[in-house]
Write an enzyme that holds these catalytic residues in place. Structure first.
Site, PDB file in Angstrom:
ATOM      1  N   ARG A 131       0.835  -1.196   0.000  1.00  0.00           N
ATOM      2  CA  ARG A 131       0.000   0.000   0.000  1.00  0.00           C
ATOM      3  C   ARG A 131       0.872   1.250   0.000  1.00  0.00           C
ATOM      4  NH1 ARG A 131      -4.905   2.130  -1.345  1.00  0.00           N
ATOM      5  NH2 ARG A 131      -6.138   2.881   0.401  1.00  0.00           N
ATOM      6  N   THR A 436      -9.885  -0.476  -9.982  1.00  0.00           N
ATOM      7  CA  THR A 436      -8.695  -1.177  -9.529  1.00  0.00           C
ATOM      8  C   THR A 436      -8.575  -2.374 -10.461  1.00  0.00           C
ATOM      9  OG1 THR A 436      -9.048  -0.372  -7.288  1.00  0.00           O
ATOM     10  CG2 THR A 436      -7.745  -2.373  -7.467  1.00  0.00           C
ATOM     11  N   THR A 454      -3.693  -1.180  -7.759  1.00  0.00           N
ATOM     12  CA  THR A 454      -4.513  -0.023  -8.120  1.00  0.00           C
ATOM     13  C   THR A 454      -3.675   1.242  -8.188  1.00  0.00           C
ATOM     14  OG1 THR A 454      -6.513   1.213  -7.504  1.00  0.00           O
ATOM     15  CG2 THR A 454      -5.071   0.505  -5.724  1.00  0.00           C
ATOM     16  N   GLU A 475      -4.068   7.775  -4.104  1.00  0.00           N
ATOM     17  CA  GLU A 475      -4.529   6.886  -3.035  1.00  0.00           C
ATOM     18  C   GLU A 475      -4.781   7.593  -1.707  1.00  0.00           C
ATOM     19  OE1 GLU A 475      -5.542   3.971  -3.174  1.00  0.00           O
ATOM     20  OE2 GLU A 475      -4.798   3.220  -5.078  1.00  0.00           O
ATOM     21  N   ASP A 478      -8.085   8.131   0.107  1.00  0.00           N
ATOM     22  CA  ASP A 478      -8.751   7.109   0.921  1.00  0.00           C
ATOM     23  C   ASP A 478      -8.704   7.435   2.405  1.00  0.00           C
ATOM     24  OD1 ASP A 478      -9.450   5.685  -1.293  1.00  0.00           O
ATOM     25  OD2 ASP A 478      -7.927   4.137  -1.067  1.00  0.00           O
ATOM     26  N   SER A 499      -7.778   0.473   3.123  1.00  0.00           N
ATOM     27  CA  SER A 499      -8.204  -0.020   1.816  1.00  0.00           C
ATOM     28  C   SER A 499      -9.262  -1.102   1.994  1.00  0.00           C
ATOM     29  CB  SER A 499      -7.000  -0.591   1.062  1.00  0.00           C
ATOM     30  OG  SER A 499      -7.411  -1.268  -0.112  1.00  0.00           O
ATOM     31  N   SER A 500     -10.023  -1.325   0.927  1.00  0.00           N
ATOM     32  CA  SER A 500     -10.996  -2.422   0.900  1.00  0.00           C
ATOM     33  C   SER A 500     -10.508  -3.614   0.092  1.00  0.00           C
ATOM     34  CB  SER A 500     -12.320  -1.930   0.301  1.00  0.00           C
ATOM     35  OG  SER A 500     -12.912  -0.957   1.114  1.00  0.00           O
ATOM     36  N   GLY A 520     -13.131  -2.574  -7.294  1.00  0.00           N
ATOM     37  CA  GLY A 520     -14.452  -2.076  -6.960  1.00  0.00           C
ATOM     38  C   GLY A 520     -14.530  -1.136  -5.777  1.00  0.00           C
TER      39      GLY A 520
END
Length: 631
Positions: A131, A436, A454, A475, A478, A499-500, A520
């Site tokens: 990440r 993503t 992503t 990013e 987020d 993040s998901s 998504g």
């Protein structure tokens, strides 16, 4: 009783609900090579000719290894690596690098992601957190407009900016994965994608439309406009798009390794692009500057994380732990669903329980999940069966509860249905973008890689690093925009935003049963959750489980977001439970589709079912080393 609708009807409805058409493929032809940092892109219009992408298959069956992604070129490249002796990690990195060429608005070396790996030799699941991180100089009020004292508008200020760019983690992730599990060097893994970038690929309708949708943003930056808007227009469907600058960047990484990205001239160029974005004179977009420094890239590390683990109806479910919230939220929702005999319910009852369990898990996600370096995430509590039993008490089998609901209290629970203590308020608005990408790879040895990557917004920050051919992420959007010490997703220097992303591997008796993941945004969690729910609790085949229409309940409002086909099929079934549905696309993301998953199921004797979306995002490409008939 068992579910009433045949799975073939669900798949057909999903096919009817989607709208994207042609998809990218490869029809290789020789092309002139380019020097480093030259002007770029496709052939002049006078030389353009239309090409037809090769067909994609959404589902294939066979043995010997498999690759599935959204793109035909990327899946072909990954499969070639497997057929030439590479393992799952080698093929996954090669596939991801190719997606950076053909899916540059969803992924690439300017972004980050999460990788989950199953090692057939040890039987262990391990993960890498790649990440992006916030710059060390990023203030808590970075998303507050100094002129007004109010938060920047999400669009366009934050989305199209330097302030939203985090330290990219993708290159470090690739190297870390190859070091741990690969058999090839980074240069060898990048070689096929480098060739693809130089020779070009056939533009599909999705690529064309994404450039059109981003025209104002892409026109704001000189290198982005030069790359994607040659002549002021998006590349035409059926023409060949080339990115020689990206090919040269891959060649640089092949020769000099990750140092070239995190400690070299390229580092300075990334920093300059963030701190002084290369805007055009004509743009009206504000483009706030960022805080990135060279030292931020030099200090970046892709982090080995312990995977999340839960059990669901006899399967071991492994996912990505914090900084991603995916593994915890999917795992908790499955634990809650396990308290009910879903397989004996009809459609309405089963989906009612799915939506309610999702809302409860999202409530806990908002209250507790964040970067574990900065937040004490109660992982064991959130994945506790006892905690799940108590949370399941909130589900009325006949009526939807009021949303948003509060989180559970992880400090006080006993697994019974008494007066459970309520946790913190948990309503949240997620700004994770839907664009993503995800890939799933298995090799002949039984190793498996599930990888979600992503650059956030479709087109990321909109900033192409001059002469380098790749977009930088946005990013950091987020993070929660307004700083709150009680918010686990508050802005902090050096922190990874929540993040998901939910790359997930299920084991049965210690061996892979199912690997899956999806893009998504915040709907990634429910896409993965609903696919597992469809496959195991609702008894669908993997292709039908993946193609079936989707809905998301994220505890934001009383209404659940749903694809049109889901509403058509199930609105009447869910109405008696007080479940209200609203079409996907009415809010953030502006698409009627939810997710774009890939998955591989492992059967007896090494038999593989390899699945991609049949139509969402133009359909995916599933490939297998040795194809065989179904079953």
């Amino acid at each position: 009783m068992r579910l009433t609708r045949p799975t073939s009807a669900l798949a057909a409805a999903a096919l009817a609900a989607t709208t994207l058409g042609l998809v990218a493929g490869q029809a290789e032809s020789a092309g002139a090579t380019r020097g480093t940092h030259g002007p770029v892109a496709q052939r002049p219009s006078s030389q353009e000719h239309r090409e037809t992408p090769p067909p994609k298959k959404a589902t294939v069956y066979g043995r010997g290894g498999a690759v599935t992604s959204v793109d035909a070129d990327a899946s072909r490249i990954g499969l070639r690596v497997l057929r030439h002796g590479g393992n799952a990690t080698d093929a996954a990195i090669a596939t991801a690098a190719a997606l950076g060429v053909t899916e540059p608005f969803s992924s690439g070396i300017g972004g980050g992601g999460y990788l989950v790996h199953y090692d057939a030799g040890t039987g262990k699941v391990r993960t890498i957190d790649g990440r992006e991180t916030a710059p060390s100089a990023m203030p808590h009020d970075a998303f507050i407009d100094p002129k007004t004292g109010e938060p920047y508008n999400f669009t366009p200020e934050l989305v199209t900016s330097g302030v939203s760019v985090g330290v990219p983690g993708t290159v470090a992730t690739w190297q870390r994965a190859l070091d741990r599990w690969g058999t090839r060097s980074l240069g060898e893994a990048l070689a096929p994608a480098r060739k693809l970038a130089r020779r070009g690929f056939v533009v599909d309708r999705t690529f064309h439309q994404q450039v059109r949708d981003n025209k104002v943003r892409f026109e704001a930056f000189r290198p982005t406009k030069r790359l994607y808007l040659k002549g002021g227009h998006a590349p035409k469907v059926g023409t060949r798009f080339r990115n020689p600058d990206l090919a040269d960047t891959y060649r640089l990484l092949a020769r000099r390794g990750t140092k070239a990205f995190y400690r070299g001239t390229l580092t300075d160029e990334i920093v300059r692009s963030v701190r002084r974005p290369p805007t055009t004179r004509t743009t009206d977009l504000p483009v706030p500057r960022g805080f990135l420094r060279a030292g931020d890239l030099a200090r970046y590390r892709a982090v080995d994380r312990r995977p999340t683990h839960s059990d669901f109806r006899g399967y071991d479910v492994y996912g990505m732990g914090p900084s991603s919230s995916g593994g915890l939220t999917v795992g908790e929702a499955l634990n809650i669903l396990e308290q009910f005999p879903i397989s004996s319910m009809d459609d309405g009852a089963a989906l009612h329980h799915y939506l309610e369990a999702s809302a409860l898990a999202y409530a806990d996600r908002a209250a507790y999940d964040g970067d574990p370096r900065f937040v004490d995430v109660p992982t064991k509590d959130l994945l506790s069966d006892r905690f799940a039993r108590e949370r399941a008490c909130r589900i009325d089998p006949d009526k939807a509860f009021k949303k948003p609901t509060k989180a559970g209290d992880v400090t006080s629970y006993d697994g019974t249905c008494g007066a459970a203590a309520a946790g913190p308020s948990a309503a949240t608005t997620d700004t994770e973008n839907v664009e993503t990408t995800n890939l799933t790879v298995a090799d002949k040895h039984g190793n498996v890689v599930e990888y979600t990557l992503t650059i956030e917004q479709t087109g990321g920050s909109g900033i192409v690093v001059p002469g380098r051919g790749f977009l930088l992420n946005n990013e950091l959007t987020d993070f929660s925009p307004v700083y709150d010490k009680a918010d686990p997703n508050r802005i902090e220097p050096g922190k990874r935003p929540r993040s998901s992303m939910s790359p997930t591997i299920l084991l049965e008796d210690g061996k892979p049963f199912l690997a899956l993941g999806s893009p998504g945004g915040s709907t990634i969690i429910t896409t993965v959750l609903q696919t597992i729910f469809n496959r195991i609790d609702r008894g669908m085949s993997l292709p039908d489980a993946l193609a079936a229409p989707r809905a998301q309940q994220s505890n934001a409002t009383q209404k659940s977001v749903a694809e049109p086909a889901f509403i058509d099929l199930y609105a009447d079934d869910l109405r008696p439970y007080g479940q209200r549905l609203t079409p996907a696309g009415d809010g953030f993301g502006s698409t009627s589709e939810i997710g774009a998953a890939t998955a591989v199921e492992f059967g007896p004797g090494g038999f593989l079912t390899v699945a991609a979306e049949p139509t969402r995002r133009g359909g995916g490409s599933a490939r297998v080393v040795t194809p065989t008939p179904a079953g």
